[in-house]
Motif scaffolding. Structure first.
Motif, short mmCIF file in Angstrom:
data_model
loop_
_atom_site.label_atom_id
_atom_site.label_comp_id
_atom_site.label_asym_id
_atom_site.label_seq_id
_atom_site.Cartn_x
_atom_site.Cartn_y
_atom_site.Cartn_z
N LEU A 266 3.36 22.26 -1.08
CA LEU A 266 3.22 20.88 -0.37
C LEU A 266 4.40 20.10 -0.58
CD1 LEU A 266 1.22 18.87 1.05
CD2 LEU A 266 0.55 18.06 -1.18
N GLU A 267 4.93 19.97 -1.67
CA GLU A 267 6.14 19.19 -1.94
C GLU A 267 7.41 19.84 -1.08
OE1 GLU A 267 9.66 18.31 -5.41
OE2 GLU A 267 7.95 19.80 -5.77
N THR A 268 7.48 21.11 -1.05
CA THR A 268 8.43 21.66 -0.30
C THR A 268 8.43 21.40 1.43
OG1 THR A 268 8.71 23.63 -1.63
CG2 THR A 268 9.73 23.70 0.63
N LEU B 111 0.82 -1.30 0.12
CA LEU B 111 -0.04 -0.07 -0.08
C LEU B 111 0.82 1.29 0.01
CD1 LEU B 111 -2.95 -0.96 2.40
CD2 LEU B 111 -3.10 -0.81 0.05
N GLY B 112 2.04 1.23 0.80
CA GLY B 112 2.79 2.27 0.77
C GLY B 112 3.53 2.44 -0.50
N GLY B 113 3.94 1.50 -1.23
CA GLY B 113 4.49 1.60 -2.68
C GLY B 113 3.38 2.21 -3.76
N LEU B 114 2.24 1.60 -3.46
CA LEU B 114 1.14 2.31 -4.32
C LEU B 114 1.13 3.74 -4.03
CD1 LEU B 114 -1.52 -0.78 -4.43
CD2 LEU B 114 0.06 0.02 -6.47
N LEU B 115 0.78 3.92 -2.85
CA LEU B 115 0.62 5.50 -2.66
C LEU B 115 1.63 6.37 -3.12
CD1 LEU B 115 -1.34 7.35 -0.88
CD2 LEU B 115 0.44 6.81 0.86
N VAL B 116 3.05 5.88 -2.95
CA VAL B 116 4.20 6.53 -3.51
C VAL B 116 4.18 6.79 -4.98
CG1 VAL B 116 6.79 6.57 -3.74
CG2 VAL B 116 5.87 6.05 -1.53
N VAL B 117 3.90 5.67 -5.79
CA VAL B 117 3.72 5.59 -6.99
C VAL B 117 2.34 6.72 -7.53
CG1 VAL B 117 3.01 4.39 -9.24
CG2 VAL B 117 4.90 3.56 -7.59
N GLY B 118 1.56 6.58 -7.11
CA GLY B 118 0.39 7.35 -7.41
C GLY B 118 0.71 8.92 -6.69
N GLY B 119 1.41 8.98 -5.84
CA GLY B 119 1.86 10.49 -5.60
C GLY B 119 2.67 11.11 -6.63
N VAL B 120 3.55 10.34 -7.02
CA VAL B 120 4.54 10.90 -8.06
C VAL B 120 3.83 10.93 -9.60
CG1 VAL B 120 6.19 10.07 -9.72
CG2 VAL B 120 6.53 9.78 -7.08
N LEU B 121 2.73 10.16 -9.80
CA LEU B 121 2.14 10.63 -10.95
C LEU B 121 1.06 11.76 -10.80
CD1 LEU B 121 0.97 6.70 -11.92
CD2 LEU B 121 2.88 8.36 -12.88
N LEU B 122 0.76 11.93 -9.77
CA LEU B 122 -0.23 12.97 -9.48
C LEU B 122 0.82 14.46 -9.65
CD1 LEU B 122 -2.78 12.14 -6.86
CD2 LEU B 122 -3.32 12.64 -8.98
N TYR B 123 1.81 14.18 -8.98
CA TYR B 123 2.60 15.29 -9.19
C TYR B 123 3.12 15.71 -10.32
CZ TYR B 123 7.00 17.97 -8.44
OH TYR B 123 8.07 18.85 -8.62
N GLN B 124 3.28 14.54 -11.28
CA GLN B 124 3.85 14.90 -12.55
C GLN B 124 2.85 15.78 -13.39
OE1 GLN B 124 6.74 14.65 -14.05
NE2 GLN B 124 7.71 14.19 -11.91
N HIS B 125 1.55 15.59 -13.16
CA HIS B 125 0.33 15.61 -13.95
C HIS B 125 -0.09 17.15 -13.24
CE1 HIS B 125 -3.15 15.44 -16.25
NE2 HIS B 125 -3.79 15.88 -15.13
N TYR B 126 0.07 17.44 -12.22
CA TYR B 126 -0.40 18.95 -11.56
C TYR B 126 0.80 19.57 -11.16
CZ TYR B 126 -5.05 16.92 -11.45
OH TYR B 126 -6.20 16.34 -11.81
N ARG B 127 2.10 19.50 -11.74
CA ARG B 127 3.23 20.02 -11.31
C ARG B 127 3.31 21.69 -11.52
NH1 ARG B 127 8.52 17.54 -13.81
NH2 ARG B 127 7.25 18.35 -15.81
N HIS B 128 2.50 22.14 -12.38
CA HIS B 128 2.59 23.44 -12.72
C HIS B 128 1.85 24.37 -11.55
CE1 HIS B 128 -1.19 21.81 -14.15
NE2 HIS B 128 -1.80 22.97 -14.11
N LEU B 129 0.92 23.60 -10.53
CA LEU B 129 0.10 24.47 -9.64
C LEU B 129 1.19 24.80 -8.34
CD1 LEU B 129 -2.90 21.90 -9.52
CD2 LEU B 129 -2.65 24.25 -10.73
#
Length: 57
Positions: free
Chosen positions: A33-35, A9-27
């Motif tokens: 939040l990342e900082t 579950l932790g691995g899925l959460l990390v991968v999902g978070g990375v994918l969301l970050y790549q998609h919404y990186r411009h916000l």
């Protein structure tokens, strides 16, 4: 039983978070939040290393 699936579950959460970050990186909120998360991770990592060093002696 839940502890058995915790790493997956932790691995899925990390991968999902990375994918969301790549998609919404411009916000700007995502950058803030990342900082904050990186700052918390650094503090926890340093605390863990200090704890390991202190318990080694």
């Amino acid at each position: 039983m839940f502890k058995k699936y915790l790493p997956e579950l932790g691995g899925l959460l990390v991968v999902g978070g990375v994918l969301l970050y790549q998609h919404y990186r411009h916000l700007s909120g995502i950058i803030l939040l990342e900082t904050g998360l990186l700052g918390i991770a650094v503090i926890l990592g340093l605390g863990h290393l200090w704890s390991l060093w202190r318990n080694r002696r």
